[in-house]
Design a protein around this motif. Structure first.
Motif, PDB file in Angstrom:
ATOM      1  N   THR A  31      40.852  46.901  46.689  1.00 40.34           N
ATOM      2  CA  THR A  31      39.763  47.055  45.720  1.00 40.34           C
ATOM      3  C   THR A  31      38.535  47.560  46.461  1.00 40.34           C
ATOM      4  O   THR A  31      38.593  47.798  47.673  1.00 40.34           O
ATOM      5  CB  THR A  31      39.482  45.731  44.988  1.00 40.34           C
ATOM      6  OG1 THR A  31      38.581  45.980  43.909  1.00 40.34           O
ATOM      7  CG2 THR A  31      38.889  44.660  45.903  1.00 40.34           C
ATOM      8  N   CYS A 115      35.998  31.315  26.882  1.00 39.62           N
ATOM      9  CA  CYS A 115      34.614  31.764  27.142  1.00 39.62           C
ATOM     10  C   CYS A 115      33.644  31.258  26.078  1.00 39.62           C
ATOM     11  O   CYS A 115      32.441  31.162  26.321  1.00 39.62           O
ATOM     12  CB  CYS A 115      34.557  33.278  27.193  1.00 39.62           C
ATOM     13  SG  CYS A 115      35.653  33.964  28.435  1.00 39.62           S
ATOM     14  N   LYS A 232      40.671  46.779  27.923  1.00 44.49           N
ATOM     15  CA  LYS A 232      39.959  47.696  27.009  1.00 44.49           C
ATOM     16  C   LYS A 232      39.804  47.071  25.620  1.00 44.49           C
ATOM     17  O   LYS A 232      38.756  47.199  24.984  1.00 44.49           O
ATOM     18  CB  LYS A 232      40.685  49.040  26.944  1.00 44.49           C
ATOM     19  CG  LYS A 232      40.504  49.856  28.234  1.00 44.49           C
ATOM     20  CD  LYS A 232      40.934  51.296  28.066  1.00 44.49           C
ATOM     21  CE  LYS A 232      40.452  52.171  29.217  1.00 44.49           C
ATOM     22  NZ  LYS A 232      41.062  51.877  30.519  1.00 44.49           N
ATOM     23  N   HIS A 266      27.072  34.883  27.209  1.00 45.75           N
ATOM     24  CA  HIS A 266      28.237  34.707  28.086  1.00 45.75           C
ATOM     25  C   HIS A 266      28.284  35.865  29.078  1.00 45.75           C
ATOM     26  O   HIS A 266      27.882  36.995  28.758  1.00 45.75           O
ATOM     27  CB  HIS A 266      29.504  34.665  27.232  1.00 45.75           C
ATOM     28  CG  HIS A 266      30.754  34.736  28.046  1.00 45.75           C
ATOM     29  ND1 HIS A 266      31.006  33.860  29.084  1.00 45.75           N
ATOM     30  CD2 HIS A 266      31.812  35.593  28.000  1.00 45.75           C
ATOM     31  CE1 HIS A 266      32.166  34.170  29.623  1.00 45.75           C
ATOM     32  NE2 HIS A 266      32.674  35.221  28.989  1.00 45.75           N
ATOM     33  N   ASN A 269      30.955  40.574  31.558  1.00 44.30           N
ATOM     34  CA  ASN A 269      30.860  41.905  32.148  1.00 44.30           C
ATOM     35  C   ASN A 269      29.459  42.416  31.821  1.00 44.30           C
ATOM     36  O   ASN A 269      29.053  42.405  30.660  1.00 44.30           O
ATOM     37  CB  ASN A 269      31.944  42.773  31.487  1.00 44.30           C
ATOM     38  CG  ASN A 269      32.002  44.166  32.048  1.00 44.30           C
ATOM     39  OD1 ASN A 269      30.973  44.779  32.304  1.00 44.30           O
ATOM     40  ND2 ASN A 269      33.202  44.667  32.234  1.00 44.30           N
ATOM     41  N   PHE A 326      31.975  35.619  23.677  1.00 40.71           N
ATOM     42  CA  PHE A 326      33.227  36.161  23.143  1.00 40.71           C
ATOM     43  C   PHE A 326      34.309  35.907  24.186  1.00 40.71           C
ATOM     44  O   PHE A 326      34.046  36.043  25.390  1.00 40.71           O
ATOM     45  CB  PHE A 326      33.107  37.676  22.906  1.00 40.71           C
ATOM     46  CG  PHE A 326      34.399  38.279  22.432  1.00 40.71           C
ATOM     47  CD1 PHE A 326      34.717  38.282  21.081  1.00 40.71           C
ATOM     48  CD2 PHE A 326      35.313  38.809  23.329  1.00 40.71           C
ATOM     49  CE1 PHE A 326      35.932  38.804  20.641  1.00 40.71           C
ATOM     50  CE2 PHE A 326      36.528  39.335  22.895  1.00 40.71           C
ATOM     51  CZ  PHE A 326      36.831  39.333  21.553  1.00 40.71           C
TER      52      PHE A 326
HETATM   53  N1  ACO Z   1      39.797  47.490  42.112  1.00 46.04           N
HETATM   54  C1  ACO Z   1      40.132  48.792  42.181  1.00 46.04           C
HETATM   55  N2  ACO Z   1      40.847  49.418  41.237  1.00 46.04           N
HETATM   56  C2  ACO Z   1      41.231  48.690  40.173  1.00 46.04           C
HETATM   57  C3  ACO Z   1      40.915  47.341  40.038  1.00 46.04           C
HETATM   58  C4  ACO Z   1      40.179  46.728  41.069  1.00 46.04           C
HETATM   59  N3  ACO Z   1      39.828  45.433  41.021  1.00 46.04           N
HETATM   60  N4  ACO Z   1      41.443  46.886  38.891  1.00 46.04           N
HETATM   61  C5  ACO Z   1      42.058  47.903  38.307  1.00 46.04           C
HETATM   62  N5  ACO Z   1      41.952  49.011  39.076  1.00 46.04           N
HETATM   63  C6  ACO Z   1      42.465  50.344  38.814  1.00 46.04           C
HETATM   64  C7  ACO Z   1      43.675  50.312  37.928  1.00 46.04           C
HETATM   65  O1  ACO Z   1      44.853  50.135  38.679  1.00 46.04           O
HETATM   66  C8  ACO Z   1      43.611  51.667  37.281  1.00 46.04           C
HETATM   67  O2  ACO Z   1      44.095  52.614  38.187  1.00 46.04           O
HETATM   68  P1  ACO Z   1      44.894  53.936  37.679  1.00 46.04           P
HETATM   69  O3  ACO Z   1      43.948  54.663  36.803  1.00 46.04           O
HETATM   70  O4  ACO Z   1      45.231  54.608  38.956  1.00 46.04           O
HETATM   71  O5  ACO Z   1      46.075  53.393  36.942  1.00 46.04           O
HETATM   72  C9  ACO Z   1      42.137  51.868  37.109  1.00 46.04           C
HETATM   73  O6  ACO Z   1      41.493  51.057  38.085  1.00 46.04           O
HETATM   74  C10 ACO Z   1      41.648  51.447  35.736  1.00 46.04           C
HETATM   75  O7  ACO Z   1      40.396  51.875  35.669  1.00 46.04           O
HETATM   76  P2  ACO Z   1      39.675  51.996  34.302  1.00 46.04           P
HETATM   77  O8  ACO Z   1      40.588  52.455  33.215  1.00 46.04           O
HETATM   78  O9  ACO Z   1      38.470  52.811  34.542  1.00 46.04           O
HETATM   79  O10 ACO Z   1      39.330  50.499  34.024  1.00 46.04           O
HETATM   80  P3  ACO Z   1      38.408  50.022  32.894  1.00 46.04           P
HETATM   81  O11 ACO Z   1      37.248  50.936  32.751  1.00 46.04           O
HETATM   82  O12 ACO Z   1      39.205  49.705  31.688  1.00 46.04           O
HETATM   83  O13 ACO Z   1      37.819  48.693  33.478  1.00 46.04           O
HETATM   84  C11 ACO Z   1      37.820  46.355  33.155  1.00 46.04           C
HETATM   85  C12 ACO Z   1      38.634  47.576  33.609  1.00 46.04           C
HETATM   86  C13 ACO Z   1      36.622  46.215  34.065  1.00 46.04           C
HETATM   87  C14 ACO Z   1      38.689  45.131  33.251  1.00 46.04           C
HETATM   88  C15 ACO Z   1      37.342  46.602  31.704  1.00 46.04           C
HETATM   89  O14 ACO Z   1      38.409  46.942  30.870  1.00 46.04           O
HETATM   90  C16 ACO Z   1      36.627  45.433  31.155  1.00 46.04           C
HETATM   91  O15 ACO Z   1      35.596  45.048  31.604  1.00 46.04           O
HETATM   92  N6  ACO Z   1      37.155  44.824  30.076  1.00 46.04           N
HETATM   93  C17 ACO Z   1      36.588  43.631  29.533  1.00 46.04           C
HETATM   94  C18 ACO Z   1      37.398  42.508  30.058  1.00 46.04           C
HETATM   95  C19 ACO Z   1      36.573  41.321  30.437  1.00 46.04           C
HETATM   96  O16 ACO Z   1      35.378  41.334  30.546  1.00 46.04           O
HETATM   97  N7  ACO Z   1      37.295  40.249  30.653  1.00 46.04           N
HETATM   98  C20 ACO Z   1      36.680  39.059  31.080  1.00 46.04           C
HETATM   99  C21 ACO Z   1      37.388  37.916  30.528  1.00 46.04           C
HETATM  100  S1  ACO Z   1      37.242  37.826  28.823  1.00 46.04           S
HETATM  101  C22 ACO Z   1      35.750  37.367  28.513  1.00 46.04           C
HETATM  102  O17 ACO Z   1      35.123  36.639  29.225  1.00 46.04           O
HETATM  103  C23 ACO Z   1      35.163  37.937  27.267  1.00 46.04           C
END
Ligand code: ACO
Length: 339
Positions: A31, A115, A232, A266, A269, A326
């Motif tokens: 990462t 959460c 997503k 909360h 992100n 959320f």
């Molecule tokens: N480090 C490096 N690369 C990573 C990591 C990491 N930690 N994690 C995933 N990747 C890679 C993936 O393998 C993928 O690679 P690929 O394109 O070669 O297959 C790529 O990064 C994915 O990147 P994006 O599509 O740009 O990722 P995205 O923009 O969807 O971001 C994230 C992912 C940050 C999880 C986003 O979807 C998000 O924030 N979602 C909300 C989820 C959240 O906040 N959850 C928290 C818990 S729920 C709550 O509290 C509400």
């Protein structure tokens, strides 16, 4: 005429000692600081010592809150604990906390709304206090995520997001003349949609499987014991539901966004909170974020945020503070409090 309402007397927190920066995570997985900061706003998180359990973190936060409330702990009538990382599958972690606090006999209740759990807990406490059933309620959000994450490259999308920590409030019954002006919980608004339960969950083990397949080697090989998240989908729903929850609270109390002094949301992100603020027209200085320092501590983010906002001088007596959350379930909620 006065009425009985609930008021937050005090806040306490506990943050474990082990600091993990984004760069430190590179020891465990592939990462980068840039990837994590760009998408989430997280710079670092704290992970508990392996000897600690969720109820230990909850205990430290609770002791601080009780001390700051200036009451004897024997005054507590009910312990509510929100967590998705329980000490054991059963009994509920509130029972372990109640024993560690040395409060035998009083009810102990677990809240499993992830959460959104802390706001659900505040709402439950508020109802018990308003009806006159209880006078002092301890509401805690506590998590040890670090032991339940796949901290390898395979689990990096989820594991970089989460930190450990705990926050607690002591809520007390007060006589209030004007609930809109006096210090009290003004309203709470709770929601859920279980149709999305599997968008962010831990699939196994569980009673939904046949007896012979409740816990198998195959499950472990497939990693079903780790959180699975459709990132997503979570993002899209969070930026819709959190503003809705805020607007519900504003409408119920005939208020405008501009009437609110501080938003303590909360911390899932930073991008989610920025989009929520943009949609509602909230100026950046009215949103208090902590995710850069602590990551997502799930049920603990809001009490930690309240505590940090007080310490930073951003949350003062008499202010109107709105929280919204959320999370998994999906669940979402808001609370409006006159501090
Ligand atoms: N480090 C490096 N690369 C990573 C990591 C990491 N930690 N994690 C995933 N990747 C890679 C993936 O393998 C993928 O690679 P690929 O394109 O070669 O297959 C790529 O990064 C994915 O990147 P994006 O599509 O740009 O990722 P995205 O923009 O969807 O971001 C994230 C992912 C940050 C999880 C986003 O979807 C998000 O924030 N979602 C909300 C989820 C959240 O906040 N959850 C928290 C818990 S729920 C709550 O509290 C509400």
């Amino acid at each position: 005429m006065s009425s009985t309402r609930s008021k937050i007397l005090s806040v306490g927190t506990y943050i474990p000692e082990n600091l993990w920066t984004n760069d430190d995570l590179k020891k465990l997985m592939d990462t980068s600081d840039e990837w994590i900061q760009q998408r989430t706003g997280i710079r670092q998180r704290y992970w508990a010592h392996e000897s600690q359990s969720t109820s230990d973190l909850a205990l430290s936060a609770s002791e601080q809150a009780i001390e700051r409330a200036g009451i004897e702990k024997s005054k507590i009538d009910l312990v509510i604990l929100a967590t998705l990382s329980p000490d054991h599958e059963f009994p509920g972690t509130a029972c372990f906390l109640q024993a560690k606090l040395g409060l035998p006999g009083i009810p102990a209740l677990d809240v499993r709304q992830q959460c959104t759990g802390f706001i659900y807990g505040v709402s439950i406490a508020d109802q018990f206090i308003r009806t006159g059933m209880y006078k002092h309620v301890l509401v805690v959000g506590a998590e040890i995520h670090s032991k339940g994450l796949n901290r390898t490259t395979a689990g990096r999308e989820v594991s970089v997001l989460f930190g450990d920590g705990a926050g607690a409030v002591v809520m007390a019954a007060v006589d209030v003349r004007d609930p809109a002006k006096d210090s009290c919980v003004i309203s709470t608004h709770l929601f859920a949609d279980g149709a999305f339960a599997k968008e962010l969950w831990i699939p196994a083990p569980g009673s939904s499987y046949p007896i012979a397949a409740r816990m198998t080697h195959e499950m472990i090989d497939q990693g079903l014991q780790w959180p699975q998240m459709n990132g997503k989908t979570v993002f899209v729903h969070a930026v819709k539901r959190m503003p809705e929850a805020v607007l519900t609270a504003l409408e119920a109390n005939r208020l405008q966004v501009s009437d609110i002094d501080l938003f303590v949301f909360h911390q899932a992100n930073l991008r989610i909170n920025e989009m929520v603020a943009k949609q509602l027209g909230i100026p950046a200085e009215k949103v208090f974020n902590t995710i850069d320092r602590f990551g997502n501590t799930t049920a603990a983010t809001i009490p930690i945020g309240l505590n940090e906002a007080v310490a930073a001088g951003k949350l003062k007596k008499g202010m109107l503070v709105m929280s919204a959350a959320f999370g998994s379930g999906f669940t979402w909620a808001s609370s409006l409090i006159r501090w």
